[in-house]
Design an enzyme around this catalytic site. Structure first.
Site, PDB file in Angstrom:
ATOM      1  N   PRO A 142     -21.383 -32.731 -16.550  1.00 38.10           N
ATOM      2  CA  PRO A 142     -21.984 -31.679 -18.044  1.00 38.10           C
ATOM      3  C   PRO A 142     -21.228 -32.277 -19.617  1.00 38.10           C
ATOM      4  O   PRO A 142     -20.569 -30.902 -19.831  1.00 38.10           O
ATOM      5  CB  PRO A 142     -21.776 -29.654 -17.485  1.00 38.10           C
ATOM      6  CG  PRO A 142     -20.511 -30.772 -16.497  1.00 38.10           C
ATOM      7  CD  PRO A 142     -20.747 -31.654 -16.470  1.00 38.10           C
ATOM      8  N   CYS A 143     -21.464 -33.027 -20.108  1.00 35.42           N
ATOM      9  CA  CYS A 143     -21.239 -33.111 -21.030  1.00 35.42           C
ATOM     10  C   CYS A 143     -21.653 -31.980 -22.044  1.00 35.42           C
ATOM     11  O   CYS A 143     -20.707 -31.926 -23.539  1.00 35.42           O
ATOM     12  CB  CYS A 143     -21.605 -34.326 -21.177  1.00 35.42           C
ATOM     13  SG  CYS A 143     -23.212 -35.115 -21.858  1.00 35.42           S
TER      14      CYS A 143
END
Length: 171
Positions: A142-143
């Site tokens: 989850p950047c």
């Protein structure tokens, strides 16, 4: 890790989500090798490390990943934690940073500085940002949960409206 020369076939599915079309590319073991908010499968395959690339063919679903994505968008924000990903890179820090990124919890975004600290290299803020930028497995790694120091969104390969929608969904 599977050898792509043994079974180079990748499957992909394009799902409709509240954040837009999400394309997911999986390998023979159903681990996610690429994902992004696009319908351009070729773009996603190009993000996969060369040792994990192969021909991508469409599928009605990509195994349990399909269910987990639906669960996530239906409100189970931890559903993606169980999804296996296969990410390769040449650098040890990048691999480590991607593993650390998967530990950032929904609703608890961090800054690039905090992310560098979590990854064990507080001075490596640029390297932490590069890990976000080069992440081939958006949503699952989850950047979108990494923000600028002032709390603003910063960049996102799939567009700031998608990043905002994901963060609002997780808030």
């Amino acid at each position: 890790m599977p050898n792509p020369q043994e079974d180079p076939m990748l499957k992909y599915q394009i799902m409709t989500t509240p954040a837009g079309p999400l394309t997911i590319v999986v390998g023979p073991t159903s681990a996610v090798r690429a994902a992004g908010f696009t319908t351009d499968v070729g773009e996603l395959v190009s993000l996969i490390h060369p040792r994990l690339r192969g021909e991508a063919v469409p599928a009605d679903d990509v195994g349990p990943v399909t269910y987990q994505v639906r669960s996530y968008f239906d409100g189970d924000l931890t559903a993606l934690d169980e999804v296996e990903v296969e990410q390769l890179t040449e650098g040890a820090f990048m691999s480590h940073a991607w593993r650390v990124m998967r530990e950032i919890k929904p609703g608890s975004p961090v800054t690039y500085t905090q992310f560098a600290e979590l990854a064990g290299r507080p001075a490596a803020v640029r390297a932490a940002a590069a890990a976000c930028a080069r992440n081939p497995v958006a949503l699952f790694t989850p950047c979108h949960r990494v923000l600028r120091l002032d709390g603003s969104l910063g960049g996102y390969r799939w567009g700031l409206p998608v990043k905002r929608q994901l963060l609002d969904h997780e808030a």
